[in-house]
Design an enzyme around this catalytic site. Structure first.
Site, PDB file in Angstrom:
ATOM      1  N   CYS A 108       0.810  -1.226   0.000  1.00 40.21           N
ATOM      2  CA  CYS A 108       0.000   0.000   0.000  1.00 40.21           C
ATOM      3  C   CYS A 108       0.841   1.273   0.000  1.00 40.21           C
ATOM      4  O   CYS A 108       0.306   2.355  -0.272  1.00 40.21           O
ATOM      5  CB  CYS A 108      -0.925   0.024   1.213  1.00 40.21           C
ATOM      6  SG  CYS A 108      -2.232  -1.172   1.069  1.00 40.21           S
TER       7      CYS A 108
HETATM    8  N1  CO8 Z   1     -20.280  -9.939   6.951  1.00 40.74           N
HETATM    9  C1  CO8 Z   1     -20.823 -10.091   8.196  1.00 40.74           C
HETATM   10  N2  CO8 Z   1     -20.082 -10.311   9.306  1.00 40.74           N
HETATM   11  C2  CO8 Z   1     -18.745 -10.390   9.158  1.00 40.74           C
HETATM   12  C3  CO8 Z   1     -18.112 -10.243   7.908  1.00 40.74           C
HETATM   13  C4  CO8 Z   1     -18.939 -10.014   6.778  1.00 40.74           C
HETATM   14  N3  CO8 Z   1     -18.413  -9.843   5.542  1.00 40.74           N
HETATM   15  N4  CO8 Z   1     -16.779 -10.353   8.067  1.00 40.74           N
HETATM   16  C5  CO8 Z   1     -16.572 -10.578   9.388  1.00 40.74           C
HETATM   17  N5  CO8 Z   1     -17.761 -10.614  10.043  1.00 40.74           N
HETATM   18  C6  CO8 Z   1     -17.988 -10.839  11.477  1.00 40.74           C
HETATM   19  C7  CO8 Z   1     -16.861 -11.637  12.105  1.00 40.74           C
HETATM   20  O1  CO8 Z   1     -17.085 -13.024  11.970  1.00 40.74           O
HETATM   21  C8  CO8 Z   1     -16.933 -11.186  13.550  1.00 40.74           C
HETATM   22  O2  CO8 Z   1     -17.962 -11.869  14.196  1.00 40.74           O
HETATM   23  P1  CO8 Z   1     -17.821 -12.280  15.764  1.00 40.74           P
HETATM   24  O3  CO8 Z   1     -17.705 -10.970  16.490  1.00 40.74           O
HETATM   25  O4  CO8 Z   1     -19.069 -13.044  16.034  1.00 40.74           O
HETATM   26  O5  CO8 Z   1     -16.566 -13.085  15.850  1.00 40.74           O
HETATM   27  C9  CO8 Z   1     -17.350  -9.721  13.447  1.00 40.74           C
HETATM   28  O6  CO8 Z   1     -17.974  -9.594  12.156  1.00 40.74           O
HETATM   29  C10 CO8 Z   1     -16.189  -8.771  13.542  1.00 40.74           C
HETATM   30  O7  CO8 Z   1     -15.149  -9.175  12.613  1.00 40.74           O
HETATM   31  P2  CO8 Z   1     -13.751  -8.486  12.552  1.00 40.74           P
HETATM   32  O8  CO8 Z   1     -13.156  -8.431  13.910  1.00 40.74           O
HETATM   33  O9  CO8 Z   1     -12.920  -9.117  11.472  1.00 40.74           O
HETATM   34  O10 CO8 Z   1     -14.206  -7.033  12.041  1.00 40.74           O
HETATM   35  P3  CO8 Z   1     -13.507  -5.643  12.209  1.00 40.74           P
HETATM   36  O11 CO8 Z   1     -14.417  -4.753  12.928  1.00 40.74           O
HETATM   37  O12 CO8 Z   1     -12.094  -5.763  12.678  1.00 40.74           O
HETATM   38  O13 CO8 Z   1     -13.450  -5.134  10.677  1.00 40.74           O
HETATM   39  C11 CO8 Z   1     -11.828  -4.917   8.902  1.00 40.74           C
HETATM   40  C12 CO8 Z   1     -12.719  -5.860   9.696  1.00 40.74           C
HETATM   41  C13 CO8 Z   1     -12.730  -3.968   8.108  1.00 40.74           C
HETATM   42  C14 CO8 Z   1     -10.991  -5.733   7.952  1.00 40.74           C
HETATM   43  C15 CO8 Z   1     -10.955  -4.074   9.856  1.00 40.74           C
HETATM   44  O14 CO8 Z   1     -10.292  -4.910  10.768  1.00 40.74           O
HETATM   45  C16 CO8 Z   1      -9.893  -3.264   9.133  1.00 40.74           C
HETATM   46  O15 CO8 Z   1     -10.176  -2.448   8.283  1.00 40.74           O
HETATM   47  N6  CO8 Z   1      -8.632  -3.456   9.505  1.00 40.74           N
HETATM   48  C17 CO8 Z   1      -7.499  -2.743   8.908  1.00 40.74           C
HETATM   49  C18 CO8 Z   1      -7.279  -3.299   7.575  1.00 40.74           C
HETATM   50  C19 CO8 Z   1      -6.183  -2.608   6.832  1.00 40.74           C
HETATM   51  O16 CO8 Z   1      -5.988  -1.432   6.859  1.00 40.74           O
HETATM   52  N7  CO8 Z   1      -5.475  -3.420   6.090  1.00 40.74           N
HETATM   53  C20 CO8 Z   1      -4.498  -2.926   5.228  1.00 40.74           C
HETATM   54  C21 CO8 Z   1      -4.489  -3.891   4.125  1.00 40.74           C
HETATM   55  S1  CO8 Z   1      -4.156  -3.219   2.620  1.00 40.74           S
HETATM   56  C22 CO8 Z   1      -2.472  -3.318   2.289  1.00 40.74           C
HETATM   57  O17 CO8 Z   1      -1.610  -3.198   3.090  1.00 40.74           O
HETATM   58  C23 CO8 Z   1      -2.120  -3.618   0.899  1.00 40.74           C
HETATM   59  C24 CO8 Z   1      -1.853  -5.059   0.762  1.00 40.74           C
HETATM   60  C25 CO8 Z   1      -1.646  -5.375  -0.663  1.00 40.74           C
HETATM   61  C26 CO8 Z   1      -2.894  -5.255  -1.485  1.00 40.74           C
HETATM   62  C27 CO8 Z   1      -3.563  -6.544  -1.672  1.00 40.74           C
HETATM   63  C28 CO8 Z   1      -4.614  -6.461  -2.734  1.00 40.74           C
HETATM   64  C29 CO8 Z   1      -5.460  -7.691  -2.870  1.00 40.74           C
END
Ligand code: CO8
Length: 372
Positions: free
Chosen positions: A156
């Site tokens: 990124c």
């Molecule tokens: N629908 C419904 N429920 C869901 C879903 C879904 N799609 N996904 C997860 N849940 C549920 C989970 O099962 C969990 O349930 P429970 O509480 O019962 O266990 C609950 O929702 C909460 O799940 P999470 O803890 O995973 O949810 P978060 O609140 O943490 O949100 C995010 C998830 C949005 C991914 C968040 O953690 C986030 O944005 N984190 C930072 C991500 C980030 O910035 N990453 C950078 C990556 S990009 C990068 O560096 C480039 C890489 C190279 C590019 C690659 C291209 C392909």
């Protein structure tokens, strides 16, 4: 030593859009197929059924409402869940080079120069479609540039790291006009079958032209200062690579796509980025009052609000920290450049801002600019 300036930017936006509703429908159809196929194991509690995804969760957790992709039919086919790109002969432009040309043409037009004026092309992206020859060298030829070209990957942060390299080379006098281009075809290396992350990414390409300030023919942004930092983490990882075929467990392909521990990324990257920006500002003698705009990496709306608040010492106004992720999703290195390209024309000479990216590595890159 000449000062470097950003004299043009361009964005290639694919024509196909996937809304959250379409994405969730496709994912849930895939989950139904998978659960039917594994019904016996699920009944015997040997494996868990795949739960449905939800639009409400996606918007609440990320702020993303839709994303652009180069091919939506393959992504939305529940029996496939990745794009269809036609095979190209080695004599045709590669897909990355093709979309790069579009973004570069727009950036060069804004800078008022042509490809023949360019003597450095950096193709900076989170995945490069082949090992060699460098896609950047192909782009160099397609736009008629001279000099030299190379690929680089800092996930990124590829764009801001590329801008630092180009600005340093301009200051050193080794190049006169540089293009940093970020063809991010994330749909090809994203795992659309993973509910935890299937909503995160979109495709795009951005391009940034840098020249010595005295060569700028129109409105431009002086690059006042750049800063890059990295710190190793496995929390965002993709294990695809040329050594893969030497290993025995070829059947496991999940780790050859994007993988992350989103919660830990969220918790660990926020303090790293906030501190990085605070240190960079302090070393440049800048306070929050000196900043008109923050063009942040576009991964998560809550993350950006947190960083904006830390940097400004208050909740930034929407026009001080524009988000584009609701429309584009996370486009890896291109996100902060899309925001910069779309939301910088209104600044007046003397206005300052910071472009900042962060992501896998971990990596963080910041570029302090001033409108001139
Ligand atoms: N629908 C419904 N429920 C869901 C879903 C879904 N799609 N996904 C997860 N849940 C549920 C989970 O099962 C969990 O349930 P429970 O509480 O019962 O266990 C609950 O929702 C909460 O799940 P999470 O803890 O995973 O949810 P978060 O609140 O943490 O949100 C995010 C998830 C949005 C991914 C968040 O953690 C986030 O944005 N984190 C930072 C991500 C980030 O910035 N990453 C950078 C990556 S990009 C990068 O560096 C480039 C890489 C190279 C590019 C690659 C291209 C392909």
């Amino acid at each position: 030593m000449p000062n470097a300036a950003i004299t043009g930017t361009g964005v290639f936006t694919p024509s196909e859009i996937i809304t959250n509703a379409e994405l969730v429908t496709a994912y849930n159809a895939y989950a139904d197929l998978w659960n039917a196929e594994h019904a016996d194991d699920i009944a015997a509690e040997k494996t868990a059924a795949k739960p449905y995804s939800s639009e409400d969760f996606i918007v609440a957790a990320s702020g993303i409402e839709r994303r652009y992709v180069i091919d939506k039919t393959g992504v939305l086919d529940p029996t496939r869940m990745y794009p269809h790109f036609r095979a190209r002969s080695d004599d045709e432009p590669s897909l990355m080079a093709e979309i790069a040309q579009d973004a570069i043409a727009k950036a060069l037009a804004q800078a008022g120069i042509t490809g023949t004026d360019v003597d450095l092309v950096i193709c900076a992206a989170s995945n490069i479609e082949r090992a060699y020859p460098a896609v950047a060298v192909e782009i160099q030829q397609l736009i008629g540039a001279g000099g030299f070209a190379f690929d680089m990957n800092v996930a990124c942060s590829s764009a801001t790291f590329g801008i630092q390299l180009a600005a340093d080379m301009i200051k050193a006098g080794s190049v006169r006009a540089a293009v940093v281009v970020n063809p991010e075809i994330t749909s090809g290396h994203h795992e659309w079958r993973d509910r935890d992350c299937h909503f995160i990414f979109g495709d795009v390409c951005t391009a940034t032209v840098l020249q010595p300030e005295d060569a700028a023919s129109g409105a431009h942004f002086k690059v006042l200062s750049t800063r890059c930092a990295t710190e190793f983490s496995n929390n965002i990882r993709n294990n695809a690579g040329f050594l893969r075929r030497t290993r025995d467990q070829m059947e496991d392909r999940r780790d050859m796509q994007f993988m992350q521990n989103g919660r830990r990324v969220f918790k660990e990257v926020l303090p790293m980025v906030s501190q990085h920006m605070a240190d960079h500002m302090a070393d440049e003698g800048l306070t929050a009052d000196d900043l008109k705009r923050l063009w942040l990496h576009q991964a998560n709306k809550t993350m950006n609000s947190y960083i904006g608040k830390k940097v400004m010492g208050r909740d930034p106004e929407p026009d001080e920290q524009p988000n584009i992720l609701q429309d584009y999703a996370n486009t890896s290195s291109a996100g902060s450049i899309i925001a910069f390209s779309k939301y910088s024309d209104d600044l007046v000479p003397g206005d300052k801002g910071i472009i900042c990216s962060f992501g896998a590595g971990y990596s963080v890159g910041s570029v302090v600019v001033e409108r001139a």
